[in-house]
Design a protein around this motif. Structure first.
Motif, mmCIF file in Angstrom:
data_model
loop_
_atom_site.group_PDB
_atom_site.id
_atom_site.type_symbol
_atom_site.label_atom_id
_atom_site.label_comp_id
_atom_site.label_asym_id
_atom_site.label_seq_id
_atom_site.Cartn_x
_atom_site.Cartn_y
_atom_site.Cartn_z
ATOM 1 N N SER A 149 0.846 -1.201 0.000
ATOM 2 C CA SER A 149 0.000 0.000 0.000
ATOM 3 C C SER A 149 0.880 1.249 0.000
ATOM 4 N N HIS A 150 0.339 2.305 -0.590
ATOM 5 C CA HIS A 150 1.098 3.545 -0.769
ATOM 6 C C HIS A 150 1.614 4.082 0.572
ATOM 7 N N ASP A 151 0.740 4.093 1.586
ATOM 8 C CA ASP A 151 1.117 4.686 2.872
ATOM 9 C C ASP A 151 2.164 3.851 3.603
ATOM 10 N N ALA A 152 2.054 2.524 3.498
ATOM 11 C CA ALA A 152 3.065 1.657 4.133
ATOM 12 C C ALA A 152 4.423 1.876 3.472
ATOM 13 N N VAL A 191 6.284 1.115 10.020
ATOM 14 C CA VAL A 191 4.955 1.218 9.403
ATOM 15 C C VAL A 191 3.909 1.147 10.517
ATOM 16 N N SER A 192 2.979 2.089 10.525
ATOM 17 C CA SER A 192 1.951 2.074 11.566
ATOM 18 C C SER A 192 0.809 1.137 11.168
ATOM 19 N N GLU A 223 6.019 5.210 4.533
ATOM 20 C CA GLU A 223 6.619 5.190 5.871
ATOM 21 C C GLU A 223 7.957 4.450 5.881
ATOM 22 N N LYS A 273 -2.291 1.325 11.178
ATOM 23 C CA LYS A 273 -3.417 1.845 10.384
ATOM 24 C C LYS A 273 -3.118 1.782 8.879
ATOM 25 N N ASN A 274 -1.862 1.705 8.510
ATOM 26 C CA ASN A 274 -1.501 1.645 7.090
ATOM 27 C C ASN A 274 -1.287 0.222 6.579
ATOM 28 N N ASP A 306 1.533 -5.985 3.267
ATOM 29 C CA ASP A 306 1.877 -4.850 4.137
ATOM 30 C C ASP A 306 2.365 -5.324 5.507
#
Ligand SMILES: [Fe+2]
Length: 272
Positions: A180-183, A193-194, A186, A196-197, A203
């Motif tokens: 995923s883009h957000d992972a 990686v938090s 980070e 939520k992502n 991921d």
């Protein structure tokens, strides 16, 4: 001190076997946590020894490792899950059990408070910013020792996997076709990686690789490099440009931390 630690080992073994009639599934899960705790204690002992800590701190490290997850037993019995979000903070529960059972009383307040601080901070995204001195030193060590064992278990699971999914390790998420883009953002920024992502099994693996950014001590990085846990996880991921870039970043970071002067981070007062 060693006698007191031996008493705690006996207490731990008795405690693990004190739950009377439990189901086969519970027995299996109890066994997994018992063995994990013993390996984390061993990791903590070995890391503290490599760091040439004083004998008392080596013993404290072992103790914190052995006892950090002791709340897992009553968590499972009471809530039938190891998921803290659906039940309780298992670190707080571990401390509650140890206080009730007076397990650490004979060590005196100074030592038991260090162990409690390490336990309290072992499962949080960050160590609380107010922690200082020996408490911080031990909190950092237990996080390293714990992550090393989780990475061992995970890498073995990913490699040996034969269609039998273990949902406590994969979080019951879809496999996913890409990171995923957000992972990715980070991990490429050098951050953990938090949760939520994390939206797919892929991921989850990237998040596990990103734990490298939370590790503290040079012997941890040396162990990680020798153990090849990250290679094992990487070998189960598809090889596209993004994943290769992420893996390279993890490798370079590990190698740099091995080359760095011992404990540059240990004496800093900040967490990150
Ligand atoms: Fe834990």
């Amino acid at each position: 001190m060693k006698d007191l630690v031996n008493n705690s080992i006996n207490w731990f073994n008795n405690y693990c076997n004190s739950f009377g009639t439990i189901s086969d599934q519970q027995q299996l899960n109890f066994g997994i946590k018992t063995e994990h705790s013993k390996r984390v204690a061993e990791n903590a002992f070995n890391l503290a020894t490599k760091l040439q800590w004083q004998e008392e701190d080596i013993q404290i490290a072992f103790l914190a490792g052995l006892l950090h997850d002791v709340g897992r037993f009553s968590q499972l019995l009471e809530y039938n899950t190891f998921n803290d979000e659906q039940s309780v903070d298992h670190a707080a529960l571990s401390i509650k059990v140890l206080r009730e059972e007076k397990t650490l009383e004979s060590f005196g307040d100074g030592i038991s408070e260090i162990v409690f601080a390490a336990i309290q901070n072992h499962n949080k995204f960050n160590i609380v910013s107010t922690l200082k001195g020996r408490e911080l030193m031990h909190a950092r060590l237990i996080r390293d020792a714990d992550k090393l064992d989780i990475l061992k278990v995970l890498s073995e699971y990913y490699i040996k996997r034969n269609g039998q999914a273990n949902h406590t390790l994969t979080w019951e998420l879809p496999k996913g076709l890409s990171v995923s883009h957000d992972a990715a953002r980070e991990v490429l920024a050098g951050k953990m990686v938090s949760k939520k992502n994390v939206v797919s099994e892929m991921d989850v693996k990237i998040m596990q690789l990103s734990w490298v950014f939370d590790l503290n001590y040079k012997p941890t990085f040396e162990f990680l490099s020798k153990s090849r846990y990250f290679e094992a996880i990487y070998s189960t991921l598809p090889k596209n440009d993004l994943i290769i870039e992420i893996y390279r970043k993890i490798k370079v970071y590990t190698e740099n931390r091995i080359l760095q002067k011992q404990d540059a981070k240990m004496y800093s007062t900040s967490n990150q």
